[in-house]
Design a protein around this motif. Structure first.
Motif, PDB file in Angstrom:
ATOM      1  N   ASP A   1      38.193  43.774  35.529  1.00 54.26           N
ATOM      2  CA  ASP A   1      37.963  42.390  35.125  1.00 54.26           C
ATOM      3  C   ASP A   1      37.808  42.319  33.604  1.00 54.26           C
ATOM      4  OD1 ASP A   1      35.365  43.152  34.457  1.00 54.26           O
ATOM      5  OD2 ASP A   1      34.444  42.234  36.216  1.00 54.26           O
ATOM      6  N   GLU A   2      37.479  41.134  33.100  1.00 57.36           N
ATOM      7  CA  GLU A   2      37.422  40.901  31.663  1.00 57.36           C
ATOM      8  C   GLU A   2      36.393  41.775  30.956  1.00 57.36           C
ATOM      9  OE1 GLU A   2      37.345  38.715  34.005  1.00 57.36           O
ATOM     10  OE2 GLU A   2      39.130  37.454  33.754  1.00 57.36           O
ATOM     11  N   SER A   3      35.407  42.271  31.684  1.00 61.64           N
ATOM     12  CA  SER A   3      34.365  43.094  31.076  1.00 61.64           C
ATOM     13  C   SER A   3      34.534  44.582  31.392  1.00 61.64           C
ATOM     14  CB  SER A   3      32.981  42.618  31.543  1.00 61.64           C
ATOM     15  OG  SER A   3      32.863  42.685  32.953  1.00 61.64           O
ATOM     16  N   GLY A   4      35.698  44.976  31.920  1.00 61.59           N
ATOM     17  CA  GLY A   4      35.956  46.381  32.195  1.00 61.59           C
ATOM     18  C   GLY A   4      35.317  46.893  33.461  1.00 61.59           C
ATOM     19  N   ARG A   5      35.107  46.014  34.427  1.00 64.50           N
ATOM     20  CA  ARG A   5      34.503  46.407  35.701  1.00 64.50           C
ATOM     21  C   ARG A   5      35.515  46.333  36.840  1.00 64.50           C
ATOM     22  NH1 ARG A   5      28.978  46.660  35.722  1.00 64.50           N
ATOM     23  NH2 ARG A   5      27.987  46.097  33.745  1.00 64.50           N
ATOM     24  N   CYS A   6      35.255  47.129  37.855  1.00 66.64           N
ATOM     25  CA  CYS A   6      36.107  47.142  39.046  1.00 66.64           C
ATOM     26  C   CYS A   6      36.110  45.761  39.695  1.00 66.64           C
ATOM     27  CB  CYS A   6      35.586  48.187  40.026  1.00 66.64           C
ATOM     28  SG  CYS A   6      36.411  48.193  41.640  1.00 66.64           S
ATOM     29  N   ARG A   7      37.281  45.232  39.972  1.00 66.25           N
ATOM     30  CA  ARG A   7      37.371  43.894  40.573  1.00 66.25           C
ATOM     31  C   ARG A   7      36.850  43.887  42.011  1.00 66.25           C
ATOM     32  NH1 ARG A   7      40.179  40.278  37.504  1.00 66.25           N
ATOM     33  NH2 ARG A   7      41.646  41.101  35.943  1.00 66.25           N
ATOM     34  N   ARG A   8      36.833  45.035  42.662  1.00 68.41           N
ATOM     35  CA  ARG A   8      36.376  45.075  44.042  1.00 68.41           C
ATOM     36  C   ARG A   8      34.856  45.150  44.142  1.00 68.41           C
ATOM     37  NH1 ARG A   8      38.197  49.922  47.960  1.00 68.41           N
ATOM     38  NH2 ARG A   8      40.142  48.733  48.101  1.00 68.41           N
ATOM     39  N   CYS A   9      34.238  46.102  43.405  1.00 66.87           N
ATOM     40  CA  CYS A   9      32.798  46.332  43.603  1.00 66.87           C
ATOM     41  C   CYS A   9      31.945  46.028  42.373  1.00 66.87           C
ATOM     42  CB  CYS A   9      32.536  47.757  44.064  1.00 66.87           C
ATOM     43  SG  CYS A   9      32.792  49.017  42.787  1.00 66.87           S
ATOM     44  N   GLY A  10      32.593  45.765  41.229  1.00 69.47           N
ATOM     45  CA  GLY A  10      31.833  45.403  40.043  1.00 69.47           C
ATOM     46  C   GLY A  10      31.289  46.571  39.239  1.00 69.47           C
ATOM     47  N   THR A  11      31.625  47.804  39.614  1.00 72.11           N
ATOM     48  CA  THR A  11      31.144  48.970  38.870  1.00 72.11           C
ATOM     49  C   THR A  11      31.886  49.096  37.547  1.00 72.11           C
ATOM     50  OG1 THR A  11      30.596  50.147  40.906  1.00 72.11           O
ATOM     51  CG2 THR A  11      30.882  51.479  38.923  1.00 72.11           C
ATOM     52  N   ALA A  12      31.150  49.370  36.478  1.00 70.40           N
ATOM     53  CA  ALA A  12      31.752  49.511  35.155  1.00 70.40           C
ATOM     54  C   ALA A  12      32.590  50.778  35.079  1.00 70.40           C
ATOM     55  CB  ALA A  12      30.678  49.530  34.087  1.00 70.40           C
TER      56      ALA A  12
ATOM     57  N   PHE B   1      37.926  48.714  26.608  1.00 68.93           N
ATOM     58  CA  PHE B   1      38.916  47.853  27.249  1.00 68.93           C
ATOM     59  C   PHE B   1      38.809  46.430  26.703  1.00 68.93           C
ATOM     60  CE2 PHE B   1      37.476  50.907  30.581  1.00 68.93           C
ATOM     61  CZ  PHE B   1      38.626  51.678  30.637  1.00 68.93           C
ATOM     62  N   GLU B   2      39.913  45.719  26.821  1.00 68.95           N
ATOM     63  CA  GLU B   2      39.924  44.289  26.527  1.00 68.95           C
ATOM     64  C   GLU B   2      40.235  43.538  27.811  1.00 68.95           C
ATOM     65  OE1 GLU B   2      42.691  44.085  23.278  1.00 68.95           O
ATOM     66  OE2 GLU B   2      41.088  44.419  21.810  1.00 68.95           O
ATOM     67  N   ALA B   3      40.184  42.212  27.732  1.00 68.67           N
ATOM     68  CA  ALA B   3      40.349  41.412  28.942  1.00 68.67           C
ATOM     69  C   ALA B   3      41.688  41.664  29.619  1.00 68.67           C
ATOM     70  CB  ALA B   3      40.198  39.923  28.607  1.00 68.67           C
ATOM     71  N   GLU B   4      42.709  41.905  28.831  1.00 66.45           N
ATOM     72  CA  GLU B   4      44.037  42.184  29.381  1.00 66.45           C
ATOM     73  C   GLU B   4      44.573  43.464  28.753  1.00 66.45           C
ATOM     74  OE1 GLU B   4      45.522  40.574  31.757  1.00 66.45           O
ATOM     75  OE2 GLU B   4      44.026  38.969  31.913  1.00 66.45           O
ATOM     76  N   PRO B   5      45.345  44.243  29.506  1.00 62.59           N
ATOM     77  CA  PRO B   5      45.921  45.469  28.935  1.00 62.59           C
ATOM     78  C   PRO B   5      47.106  45.149  28.038  1.00 62.59           C
ATOM     79  CG  PRO B   5      46.731  45.160  31.157  1.00 62.59           C
ATOM     80  CD  PRO B   5      45.721  44.054  30.909  1.00 62.59           C
ATOM     81  N   GLY B   6      47.509  46.109  27.247  1.00 62.60           N
ATOM     82  CA  GLY B   6      48.727  45.955  26.466  1.00 62.60           C
ATOM     83  C   GLY B   6      49.954  46.110  27.353  1.00 62.60           C
ATOM     84  N   ALA B   7      51.115  45.830  26.755  1.00 62.67           N
ATOM     85  CA  ALA B   7      52.360  45.889  27.517  1.00 62.67           C
ATOM     86  C   ALA B   7      53.420  46.691  26.765  1.00 62.67           C
ATOM     87  CB  ALA B   7      52.863  44.477  27.804  1.00 62.67           C
TER      88      ALA B   7
END
Length: 367
Positions: free
Chosen positions: A326-337, A342-348
């Protein structure tokens, strides 16, 4: 006859009672008479001081994926402007960049660029960081620090790809200017360092502990596994346990495959099974982020949540195949950092590799 040496006055040296000058930059402590060069070849004695002969000179500039350094948890997917100079303060028989790091012919350093020109080129190219790589930036400390300062003024981050063979005092200055590093932990025995690198393990471990406990530098570790030299399960377990006990479980560890090169042409390539086994051992010890490199292994090159096992960052070589932070570098499933920068979106940027030319600029260095 004394050899004429010209360059930028260097730091970290002192005069000895016998008239020689000792270079204090790295644990080799080369003791030089007038006109002599250190083992790295790029630092030498001229007019009763140490000079850096490669300031402002590069073997070339290239935009790489940050994962190629390798850094998997530092601004994933972003481009990094990479360059090196010549020389090295280690003598690794297995060097994979020997044409640069072992260079004695400075005519190959065709590219001249001021720190400001490099920082501006990074900004103009969209690179998020500049990496000092291909040969060890420790030996061109003054140039690397000046480039890093110019980059920070423009919001560009800097990355050191280094063997970590540096003395205590310059270590503080060097890493104060770095945002990230990959440290090459070449093996985990004094015998390996002595016989294959003409160096010592202890100073490298000191650098790793310094980075973890006294800086904010994001760093990852790489170990090139060489068949029958540093690839035994016992050594891999000992290395992994040291990382866990002294640095913690969150420092990413990369095991990469050797290919025959330089003075080690008699060794076979590292079998993929050796890397898979090393990754298993390190993960069983308790390290959370362990990767394989120089082989095709999407599973071993991807990042997983250490809590729930979710695929966080999928990778296939240098291509990103999944992003579940997610935007704060946490797992989207369980919320663990997830540990990293990291930034909100990865590079391409992907797997592209793009050579660039930087306009020549005045350096003010003696000819």
């Amino acid at each position: 006859m004394e050899q004429e040496i010209a360059g930028l006055p260097g730091r970290y040296w002192h005069a000895l009672p016998d008239g020689r000058i000792q270079c204090d930059l790295c644990p080799r402590y080369c003791r030089l008479n007038e006109g002599q060069r250190g083992l790295c070849f790029v630092r030498g004695r001229a007019h009763d001081e140490i000079v850096l002969t490669t300031y402002g000179r590069s073997s070339g500039f290239c935009i790489d994926p940050i994962e190629k350094k390798p850094l998997n948890h530092f601004l994933p997917g972003t481009p990094v402007l990479s360059f090196g100079t010549a020389g090295c303060n280690l003598t690794c028989k297995f060097c994979q960049n020997w044409d640069i790091s072992k260079a004695r012919d400075f005519d190959r350093l065709q590219n001249e660029a001021s720190p400001e020109a490099i920082a501006q080129a990074a900004l103009a190219s969209g690179s998020r960081s500049v990496a000092f790589t291909y040969n060890d930036p420790v030996i061109f400390l003054e140039y690397a620090v000046d480039v890093a300062q110019a980059c920070r003024e423009r919001g560009i981050r800097t990355v050191a790809v280094s063997a970590g063979y540096i003395s205590a005092e310059p270590r503080v200055e060097f890493f104060r200017h770095m945002d990230a590093a990959n440290i090459d932990l070449k093996g985990f025995t004094e015998g390996f360092y002595k016989n294959l690198c003409s160096a010592r393990l202890g100073p490298v471990l000191e650098t790793l502990e310094y980075l973890e406990h006294e800086t904010e530098v994001w760093f990852e570790i790489t170990t090139l596994l060489i068949p029958d030299e540093n690839d035994s399960p016992a050594e891999i377990e000992a290395l992994s346990r040291w990382v866990l006990d002294h640095l913690g479980p969150d420092v990413p560890l990369h095991f990469t495959a050797f290919h025959p090169d330089w003075k080690m042409l008699d060794k076979p390539r590292t079998p993929p099974a050796t890397l898979h086994r090393a990754r298993r051992i390190a993960r069983d010890v308790g390290l959370r982020y362990v990767f394989t490199g120089n082989i095709h292994d999407p599973e071993g090159q991807s990042t997983y949540c250490h809590c729930c096992g979710e695929l966080l960052i999928g990778r296939d070589w240098y291509e990103m195949t999944a992003w579940n932070l997610d935007e704060s570098g946490r797992c989207r499933r369980c919320g663990t950092a997830c540990a990293g920068v990291f930034e909100a979106e990865p590079g391409a940027w992907g797997a592209r590799r793009q050579m660039i030319r930087i306009p020549r600029s005045p350096l003010g260095i003696p000819a």
